[in-house]
Design a protein around this motif. Structure first.
Motif, PDB file in Angstrom:
ATOM      1  N   ILE A 190       0.778  -1.198   0.233  1.00 16.87           N
ATOM      2  CA  ILE A 190       0.065  -0.067   0.731  1.00 16.87           C
ATOM      3  C   ILE A 190       1.038   1.823   0.501  1.00 16.87           C
ATOM      4  CG2 ILE A 190      -1.819   1.047   1.445  1.00 16.87           C
ATOM      5  CD1 ILE A 190      -2.588  -0.916   2.820  1.00 16.87           C
ATOM      6  N   VAL A 191       0.775   1.673  -1.050  1.00 16.01           N
ATOM      7  CA  VAL A 191       1.932   3.390  -0.773  1.00 16.01           C
ATOM      8  C   VAL A 191       0.809   4.589  -0.350  1.00 16.01           C
ATOM      9  CG1 VAL A 191       2.511   5.355  -2.303  1.00 16.01           C
ATOM     10  CG2 VAL A 191       2.340   2.522  -3.594  1.00 16.01           C
ATOM     11  N   ALA A 192      -0.835   4.498  -0.325  1.00 14.38           N
ATOM     12  CA  ALA A 192      -1.475   5.970   0.112  1.00 14.38           C
ATOM     13  C   ALA A 192      -2.826   5.169  -0.038  1.00 14.38           C
ATOM     14  CB  ALA A 192      -1.089   7.105  -0.531  1.00 14.38           C
ATOM     15  N   LEU A 193      -3.331   6.201   1.291  1.00 13.70           N
ATOM     16  CA  LEU A 193      -4.737   5.560   0.780  1.00 13.70           C
ATOM     17  C   LEU A 193      -5.157   7.423   0.832  1.00 13.70           C
ATOM     18  CD1 LEU A 193      -5.718   3.523   4.024  1.00 13.70           C
ATOM     19  CD2 LEU A 193      -5.787   3.138   1.965  1.00 13.70           C
ATOM     20  N   PHE A 227      14.123   5.528  -6.927  1.00 12.40           N
ATOM     21  CA  PHE A 227      14.334   6.743  -7.445  1.00 12.40           C
ATOM     22  C   PHE A 227      12.646   7.741  -7.418  1.00 12.40           C
ATOM     23  CE2 PHE A 227      17.573   5.340 -10.499  1.00 12.40           C
ATOM     24  CZ  PHE A 227      18.470   5.756  -9.429  1.00 12.40           C
ATOM     25  N   ASP A 228      12.402   6.865  -6.844  1.00 17.12           N
ATOM     26  CA  ASP A 228      10.517   7.438  -6.648  1.00 17.12           C
ATOM     27  C   ASP A 228      11.165   8.270  -5.537  1.00 17.12           C
ATOM     28  OD1 ASP A 228       8.077   7.849  -6.212  1.00 17.12           O
ATOM     29  OD2 ASP A 228       7.556   6.199  -6.075  1.00 17.12           O
ATOM     30  N   VAL A 229      10.700   9.797  -5.653  1.00 18.91           N
ATOM     31  CA  VAL A 229      11.411  10.688  -4.320  1.00 18.91           C
ATOM     32  C   VAL A 229       9.743  11.141  -3.783  1.00 18.91           C
ATOM     33  CG1 VAL A 229      12.858  11.780  -6.101  1.00 18.91           C
ATOM     34  CG2 VAL A 229      10.542  13.019  -6.417  1.00 18.91           C
ATOM     35  N   PHE A 230       8.549  10.499  -3.835  1.00 19.17           N
ATOM     36  CA  PHE A 230       7.412  10.369  -3.352  1.00 19.17           C
ATOM     37  C   PHE A 230       7.352   9.655  -2.638  1.00 19.17           C
ATOM     38  CE2 PHE A 230       7.038  13.008  -7.130  1.00 19.17           C
ATOM     39  CZ  PHE A 230       6.916  14.701  -6.331  1.00 19.17           C
ATOM     40  N   ARG A 231       7.981   8.549  -2.390  1.00 19.39           N
ATOM     41  CA  ARG A 231       7.795   6.917  -1.833  1.00 19.39           C
ATOM     42  C   ARG A 231       8.470   7.066  -1.562  1.00 19.39           C
ATOM     43  NH1 ARG A 231       6.151   1.516  -4.430  1.00 19.39           N
ATOM     44  NH2 ARG A 231       7.702   2.643  -6.482  1.00 19.39           N
ATOM     45  N   LYS A 232       8.764   7.087  -0.182  1.00 25.18           N
ATOM     46  CA  LYS A 232      10.337   6.428   1.258  1.00 25.18           C
ATOM     47  C   LYS A 232       9.804   5.530   1.824  1.00 25.18           C
ATOM     48  CE  LYS A 232      12.970   9.456  -1.252  1.00 25.18           C
ATOM     49  NZ  LYS A 232      14.029   8.813  -1.846  1.00 25.18           N
TER      50      LYS A 232
END
Length: 254
Positions: free
Chosen positions: A91-94, A249-254
């Motif tokens: 899950i990345v975000a809700l 390289f995904d700066v929005f998902r850490k």
């Protein structure tokens, strides 16, 4: 460059084990659309899901406690949430009425790409398990029959971060490099391009989506003619993975 975008309007509703290649040949002949070298055939993933029997029977799903809790936050059916979890790596975000996940393919999208539209009640369609393989099978069959070189792209409709609305997106490809790396070329002022990469498969999918539509248009297959970079991008081995950004390289998902 002049592009011609043609939607095949005589594709019937598809059943399991239906040969998509034969449907393309029959419909293109009926509509006097000849497949030629350099053509791009774009196919909605709904067609692939139905022909491969890749559907989810929602009544067979038992929602976990995690799915029930997420359903309360997103106001979605717990069975749908469980189906999404089953098709996801993480899950990345809700969101208020959706869930962003990374699918088993590596795509980051809403609801793991699971869709309930244009399918019978009680069913849902996940993203095909191997869209590249599906595209490759269709491409090779059409090429062998017609003795031409073409590309096949499997499309889906997805949203984008920071933008409203959905667009056509490539989720599988065969016969063409989905990413056009133009680093080293010159711009109009003679400056050398340093980082330019074009997601051509997505751009072609978006163009096709204008005809495919999202409701009752009934045009699941589109043929694009006149895409002159085809010869430059011709590739029989690479699939869609070139479009998926490495997580590091995904700066929005850490």
């Amino acid at each position: 460059m002049r592009l011609e975008i043609i939607g095949l309007e005589t594709i019937p509703l598809v059943n399991k084990k239906e040969d998509i290649s034969k449907l393309i040949l029959k419909s293109s002949q009926n509509e006097n659309v000849s497949l030629e070298n350099g053509d791009i055939v774009l196919i909605a993933e709904t067609l692939i899901a139905k022909s491969e029997g890749n559907v989810i029977l929602l009544e067979d799903i038992e929602a976990s406690n995690e799915a029930i809790q997420i359903a309360k936050k997103t106001k979605k059916d717990p069975k749908i949430i469980q189906a999404i979890l089953n098709e996801s790596n993480e899950i990345v975000a809700l969101g208020p009425d959706f869930i962003i996940t990374e699918t088993k393919h590596g795509f980051v999208c809403a609801n793991a790409g699971i869709d309930e539209s244009n399918i019978d009640n009680g069913l849902a369609k996940p993203i095909p398990p191997n869209p590249d393989k599906s595209a490759d099978k269709i491409r090779k069959k059409l090429e062998n029959i017609l003795e031409i070189e073409i590309a096949v792209i499997i499309t889906d409709t997805q949203g984008r971060a920071f933008r409203n609305g959905a667009i056509g997106t490539a989720i599988g490809s065969s016969g063409i490099n989905p990413l056009w790396v133009r680093k080293g070329e010159k711009d109009l002022y003679g400056r050398e391009l340093q980082t330019t990469e074009i997601a051509v498969a997505d751009e072609l999918a978006s163009a096709a989506s204008l005809l495919m539509g999202q409701a009752d248009e009934g045009i699941p297959i589109v043929i694009i003619k006149g895409f002159t970079p085809f010869d430059t991008l011709r590739n029989e081995v690479c699939g869609i993975q070139g479009l998926i950004r490495d997580k590091k390289f995904d700066v929005f998902r850490k």
